[in-house]
Write a protein that holds these residues in place. Structure first.
Motif, short mmCIF file in Angstrom:
data_model
loop_
_atom_site.label_atom_id
_atom_site.label_comp_id
_atom_site.label_asym_id
_atom_site.label_seq_id
_atom_site.Cartn_x
_atom_site.Cartn_y
_atom_site.Cartn_z
N VAL A 1 0.86 -1.18 0.00
CA VAL A 1 0.00 0.00 0.00
C VAL A 1 0.89 1.23 0.00
CG1 VAL A 1 -1.92 -1.13 1.21
CG2 VAL A 1 -0.16 0.06 2.53
N THR A 2 0.29 2.39 -0.26
CA THR A 2 1.07 3.62 -0.19
C THR A 2 1.30 3.99 1.27
OG1 THR A 2 -0.88 5.06 -0.15
CG2 THR A 2 0.02 4.47 -2.34
N GLN A 3 2.26 4.85 1.50
CA GLN A 3 2.52 5.31 2.86
C GLN A 3 1.29 6.03 3.41
OE1 GLN A 3 6.28 7.40 3.19
NE2 GLN A 3 7.22 5.99 1.73
N ARG A 4 0.60 6.77 2.57
CA ARG A 4 -0.62 7.45 2.99
C ARG A 4 -1.68 6.43 3.44
NH1 ARG A 4 -4.50 11.43 -0.62
NH2 ARG A 4 -6.32 11.22 0.72
N GLU A 5 -1.88 5.39 2.64
CA GLU A 5 -2.87 4.37 2.99
C GLU A 5 -2.51 3.69 4.32
OE1 GLU A 5 -4.59 2.50 -1.11
OE2 GLU A 5 -2.43 2.33 -0.80
N LEU A 6 -1.23 3.41 4.50
CA LEU A 6 -0.79 2.77 5.73
C LEU A 6 -1.04 3.68 6.93
CD1 LEU A 6 0.60 0.33 7.08
CD2 LEU A 6 2.71 1.62 6.89
N LEU A 7 -0.66 4.94 6.83
CA LEU A 7 -0.88 5.88 7.94
C LEU A 7 -2.37 6.01 8.25
CD1 LEU A 7 1.64 8.75 7.19
CD2 LEU A 7 1.60 7.27 9.20
N GLU A 8 -3.19 6.11 7.22
CA GLU A 8 -4.63 6.22 7.44
C GLU A 8 -5.18 4.98 8.13
OE1 GLU A 8 -6.08 7.11 3.50
OE2 GLU A 8 -5.68 9.26 3.74
N ARG A 9 -4.71 3.81 7.72
CA ARG A 9 -5.16 2.56 8.34
C ARG A 9 -4.75 2.50 9.81
NH1 ARG A 9 -2.96 -3.02 5.92
NH2 ARG A 9 -4.01 -2.20 4.10
N LEU A 10 -3.49 2.84 10.10
CA LEU A 10 -3.01 2.81 11.48
C LEU A 10 -3.75 3.82 12.35
CD1 LEU A 10 0.82 2.48 10.81
CD2 LEU A 10 -0.73 0.71 11.70
N LEU A 11 -4.03 4.98 11.81
CA LEU A 11 -4.77 5.99 12.57
C LEU A 11 -6.21 5.55 12.85
CD1 LEU A 11 -3.37 9.21 10.90
CD2 LEU A 11 -3.04 8.48 13.27
N ARG A 12 -6.85 4.93 11.85
CA ARG A 12 -8.21 4.43 12.08
C ARG A 12 -8.22 3.35 13.15
NH1 ARG A 12 -8.46 4.75 6.48
NH2 ARG A 12 -8.04 2.52 6.32
N GLU A 13 -7.22 2.46 13.12
CA GLU A 13 -7.14 1.39 14.13
C GLU A 13 -6.91 1.97 15.52
OE1 GLU A 13 -4.17 -1.35 12.73
OE2 GLU A 13 -5.41 -2.01 11.05
N ALA A 14 -6.03 2.97 15.63
CA ALA A 14 -5.76 3.61 16.92
C ALA A 14 -7.00 4.36 17.40
CB ALA A 14 -4.57 4.55 16.80
N ASP A 15 -7.71 4.99 16.49
CA ASP A 15 -8.94 5.71 16.84
C ASP A 15 -9.99 4.73 17.36
OD1 ASP A 15 -10.55 8.17 16.80
OD2 ASP A 15 -11.64 7.24 15.15
N HIS A 16 -10.13 3.60 16.69
CA HIS A 16 -11.09 2.57 17.11
C HIS A 16 -10.74 2.04 18.51
CE1 HIS A 16 -13.96 -0.70 16.76
NE2 HIS A 16 -12.99 -1.54 17.10
N ALA A 17 -9.44 1.80 18.73
CA ALA A 17 -9.00 1.29 20.04
C ALA A 17 -9.27 2.33 21.14
CB ALA A 17 -7.52 0.94 20.00
N ALA A 18 -9.02 3.59 20.86
CA ALA A 18 -9.27 4.64 21.85
C ALA A 18 -10.77 4.76 22.14
CB ALA A 18 -8.71 5.97 21.36
N LEU A 19 -11.58 4.63 21.12
CA LEU A 19 -13.04 4.70 21.32
C LEU A 19 -13.54 3.53 22.17
CD1 LEU A 19 -14.44 5.95 17.92
CD2 LEU A 19 -14.86 6.93 20.18
N LYS A 20 -12.96 2.34 21.96
CA LYS A 20 -13.35 1.19 22.78
C LYS A 20 -13.02 1.45 24.25
CE LYS A 20 -12.61 -3.06 21.64
NZ LYS A 20 -12.01 -4.31 21.15
N ARG A 21 -11.85 2.01 24.50
CA ARG A 21 -11.47 2.33 25.88
C ARG A 21 -12.34 3.45 26.43
NH1 ARG A 21 -5.44 3.52 26.72
NH2 ARG A 21 -6.10 3.38 28.89
N ALA A 22 -12.64 4.43 25.59
CA ALA A 22 -13.46 5.56 26.03
C ALA A 22 -14.86 5.12 26.41
CB ALA A 22 -13.52 6.62 24.93
#
Length: 93
Positions: free
Chosen positions: A48-69
């Motif tokens: 994938v592109t670096q942009r796609e990878l960063l977006e994927r990692l950020l979405r995963e981190a966002d999802h994890a933070a929302l689960k904790r929240a």
């Protein structure tokens, strides 16, 4: 009259900031060399592109933070309002 370097650069950015949904925003930052190389390796590894990878990692981190929240009273609202401070924990956990 010839364009200045600044004008050519501005024109390039206008042309290349267009995306299908019109939802893209520019992000300029410097990162540690090791982080940059890791980004390059991971993007290549997942094809994938670096942009796609960063977006994927950020979405995963966002999802994890929302689960904790969700386990904290008013956590989701506070998260979206940028008021929530979760206990420090490794991003990878």
């Amino acid at each position: 009259m010839a364009k200045s370097n600044a004008q050519r650069q501005s024109d390039y950015r206008v042309r290349h900031l267009k995306d299908v949904d019109g939802q893209a925003e520019r992000l300029n930052l410097l990162v540690n060399l090791h982080a940059k190389r890791a980004l390059e390796r991971l993007a290549a590894c997942y094809a994938v592109t670096q942009r796609e990878l960063l977006e994927r990692l950020l979405r995963e981190a966002d999802h994890a933070a929302l689960k904790r929240a969700a386990r904290v009273p008013n956590g989701e609202t506070d998260y979206y309002e940028k008021r929530l401070r979760l206990a420090k924990k490794s991003v990878t956990q």
